[in-house]
Design an enzyme around this catalytic site. Structure first.
Site, short mmCIF file in Angstrom:
data_model
loop_
_atom_site.label_atom_id
_atom_site.label_comp_id
_atom_site.label_asym_id
_atom_site.label_seq_id
_atom_site.Cartn_x
_atom_site.Cartn_y
_atom_site.Cartn_z
N GLU A 1 57.13 -59.13 -31.59
CA GLU A 1 56.70 -58.89 -30.22
C GLU A 1 57.70 -57.90 -29.62
O GLU A 1 58.63 -58.27 -28.92
CB GLU A 1 56.64 -60.20 -29.42
CG GLU A 1 55.85 -60.08 -28.12
CD GLU A 1 56.69 -59.61 -26.96
OE1 GLU A 1 56.99 -58.39 -26.90
OE2 GLU A 1 57.06 -60.46 -26.14
N GLU B 1 59.12 -49.64 -26.72
CA GLU B 1 60.25 -50.34 -27.33
C GLU B 1 60.39 -50.06 -28.82
O GLU B 1 61.09 -50.76 -29.54
CB GLU B 1 60.15 -51.84 -27.07
CG GLU B 1 60.39 -52.19 -25.61
CD GLU B 1 60.40 -53.68 -25.35
OE1 GLU B 1 60.22 -54.44 -26.31
OE2 GLU B 1 60.61 -54.08 -24.19
#
Length: 723
Positions: free
Chosen positions: A187, A196
């Site tokens: 995640e 990210e």
């Protein structure tokens, strides 16, 4: 659960030897540099003093307590959004169901960006306590690694989970792990999806760490977008059109100089549900990119999407979101779509949360005019970390390059909106005019990063000379202001950007400055707490020797203001944890800055939020003053203030919203407020130890105390007591 390619906020230069994508998980102004030895690991964390802008290195040793405080109130992880993620029950449940469905027998599982270890523990539990069961968890941030070890130990899950304090691209098969992993759980997603480092993480994992055709959770992510009209969003980037309607004689974005100033061409995250009533939908939602986690993604991609307008209007922005398909069969989903999107039966609406928002892409200028039924051509592209858009009418089918915003000077959208706001400009104009009254040949020093004040001072007084420091924008501001001053008709000898810093300024202008001013605004502090702009007071104190005998300081003072608030959604996202999908997380509450069941003497940190975007909100008291900061005098030492809040409405109080009002003149007649009603500023929110019923037969008042010690770390310490 944790970004594993970077732990550096956007405002700091990384010291690590790899490219770092933008990060949304960390709120705190810190950068990290890791050093290892054979005995233990050590991290040097860069912490900024909000009053001075200077930084110092904080040493975090592997043997220290996890989350050991670096200030008297906050730990290293207390201002992050990890807690918000762990309180997202729909996210947690979706991952648990998908992991239990995907992992049905003992195997080797890789968890990238493990955070507190929740997904690793889910995977280990799904396999059962069997010899062949293995979980390899990697987490690059040492404070989080230390916390995860405690969580694993508390839940008796250390046996089959092997934790590495590394990025996944540092893991090696044959030395760190014996074989490639059969299953990937991860995640590492932000509001834009890619920010990210999702793509490079998946690429390296498929190349070096995973078997062919691995199982993955999630299975796929799909991005969507929708064309909208919104004056509020338009104001956040179209300064030129707003200035055309303002008659103050100053132009920050004059025609012909568009390349000098603006916002970056990128996606901006925000809670668009908060402006749902101010949005006109101009298209149906359209599917854009699809990213399969189970196969190696490409670094770049482009596609064309054909869109038909469903309403007449001007396309001011493109709103985007994503949907996760967590299992291969397509029965478990999670969506970040705004409320107005009709979810199908498989995707239930999620609760308000702050860690994943929607994203906004601003179309150039005043927008693109469209008619109902008109065909449009949307060009979309993605890099390793961003998604970009170009919008063309159907007859403009030629391919356009994707601009990344090669501007001389870029500011956040909220600052652009402030500079285009006629009321704000009028307030700045009147305050500056009053300050210059009677000073025909004034020497004016602008000590913050304001772009509006230097030009306003030059415009109001024909004989004034303006010196600008721009400590955050620095040389870019110098080149911009010099060009803009010329385009506004101000001679070169009337403006100077002082490049040698504050120390040299006292030598160059002893007792010669007649007007020392700021908005105050410091570039890079927009996402911080509002009182960090008290740096103006510190700078004013250091520059006291340059002031003339009758010098005027503007603002005249700062006022810490507040209001008791009903904040159920924000409270739920920040409340203390107990069991998360069957795993005890209570020990992380103090470290992650939770509110609620904290140990005696502990309080949750004050965090910055756009209060108007925090889901359901309501004021329960009148606005009140906590303390004043007198800028007419240098800082003399520690100062404090306290107030008893009397409630004016019954309800449940979850916390206190706090902000700064800037009193621009000695007469208190001109005030700039940054409170919850002013949507371009963030407020600080101090959540209570527990929600309390107030008014009628409930609690009658709450005590708030604030203190500032400039000689320590420059933090404003805020505490509360229930009465």
């Amino acid at each position: 659960m944790s970004p594993q390619l970077s732990l550096l906020p956007k405002t700091f230069i990384p010291f690590l030897p790899f490219r770092c994508p933008p990060l949304t998980r960390l709120r705190s102004a810190v950068a990290a540099r890791t050093m290892t030895s054979q005995s233990n690991q050590r991290v040097f964390q860069l912490r900024q003093d909000p009053l001075t802008g200077t930084s110092e290195w904080i040493v975090i040793d592997e043997n220290d307590e996890a989350g050991a405080p670096v200030t008297s109130t906050d730990g290293l992880l207390a201002t992050t959004s990890y807690l918000d993620m762990l309180n997202d029950s729909r996210r947690n449940r979706a991952y648990r169901l998908a992991i239990e469905k995907t992992i049905t027998k003992p195997c080797h599982v890789l968890d990238i960006g493990a955070g507190t270890g929740l997904l690793s523990m889910m995977a280990a539990r799904a396999m059962g306590d069997k010899k062949e069961s293995r979980v390899t968890a990697c987490e690059s941030y040492l404070p989080m690694v230390k916390l995860m070890r405690k969580v694993l130990h508390k839940n008796g899950m250390t046996k089959n989970i092997n934790l590495f304090n590394k990025r996944s691209d540092e893991l090696k098969v044959g030395s760190d792990i014996a074989s490639r992993a059969d299953v990937l759980v991860s995640e590492i997603l932000d509001s834009e999806l890619l920010g990210e480092g999702l793509i490079p993480s998946l690429q390296h994992a498929h190349d070096m760490l995973l078997v062919d055709n691995p199982k993955t959770v999630p299975y796929r992510a799909t991005t969507y977008c929708q064309l909208v009209e919104s004056t509020f969003l338009c104001n956040m980037h179209d300064l030129q059109s707003n200035e055309a309607r303002i008659s103050d004689g100053v132009r920050l974005a004059p025609p012909g100089l568009e390349s000098l100033f603006g916002i970056k061409s990128q996606q901006y995250s925000m809670h668009v549900d908060a402006i749902e009533k101010e949005i006109k939908l101009l298209s149906e939602p359209v599917k854009v990119f699809e990213f399969d986690f189970w196969k190696r993604p490409e670094s770049n991609g482009e596609l064309d999407v054909h869109i038909e307008a469903i309403n007449e209007g001007s396309v001011h922005a493109i709103i985007s979101w994503w949907v996760l398909q967590l299992d291969s069969e397509g029965t478990i989903f999670y969506s970040t779509a705004p409320r107005w999107i009709e979810s199908n039966s498989e995707i239930s609406a999620r609760d308000w949360c702050d860690h994943w928002k929607q994203c906004v892409w601003f179309t150039p200028g005043a927008g693109v005019s469209i008619s109902k039924g008109e065909k449009f051509h949307l060009q979309a592209a993605h890099t390793c970390t961003n998604i970009l858009y170009n919008l063309k009418k159907a007859h403009e089918m030629t391919h356009s390059s994707f601009s990344t915003g090669e501007l001389l000077l870029t500011l956040p959208p909220e600052r652009v909106a402030i500079y285009g706001d006629s009321i704000y400009r009028q307030t700045i104009f009147e305050a500056t005019r009053n300050a210059l009254q009677g000073k025909s040949d004034a020497q004016c020093l602008v000590i913050d990063d304001s772009l509006l004040l230097p030009l306003t001072a030059l415009h109001i007084s024909n004989g004034s000379r303006v010196i600008s420091l721009s400590p955050g924008l620095q040389e870019n501001a110098a080149r911009y202001l010099e060009a803009i001053a010329d385009s506004n008709g101000f001679s070169e000898d009337r403006f100077e950007y002082f490049r040698e810093g504050k120390a040299k300024l006292t030598e160059a202008f002893p007792s010669k400055i007649d007007l020392l001013i700021g908005e105050p605004y410091y570039y890079g502090l927009e996402s911080g707490l509002p009182w960090q702009n008290l740096r103006f007071w510190k700078d004013r104190t250091l520059l006291d020797p340059v002031l003339s005998k009758d010098a005027v300081v503007m603002p005249y003072k700062g006022v810490l203001r507040g209001c008791a608030m009903y904040l159920p959604d924000l409270w739920k996202s920040r409340c203390c944890l107990g069991s998360v999908e069957g795993f005890d997380h209570a020990l992380v509450n103090t470290t992650l800055g939770g509110c609620g069941d904290l140990p005696s003497g502990k309080e949750s940190p004050c965090l910055p939020f756009f209060v108007w975007q925090c889901g359901e909100t309501k004021k329960l008291s009148k606005e009140f003053t906590v303390m004043d900061f007198d800028f007419s005098k240098p800082i003399a030492g520690p100062c404090s203030g306290e107030v008893q809040i009397e409630f004016t409405k019954p309800g449940v109080c979850h916390g206190i919203a706090l902000w700064m009002d800037w009193v621009m003149d000695k007469e208190n007649s001109i005030v700039i407020s940054t409170g919850p009603d002013e949507r371009y500023w963030k407020q600080g929110v101090k959540l209570l130890g527990k929600p309390v019923t107030v008014g009628v037969e409930g609690l009658s008042s709450i005590g708030i105390k604030a203190s500032l010690d400039p000689s320590s770390n420059g933090e404003l310490i805020i505490t509360h007591t229930l009465c």
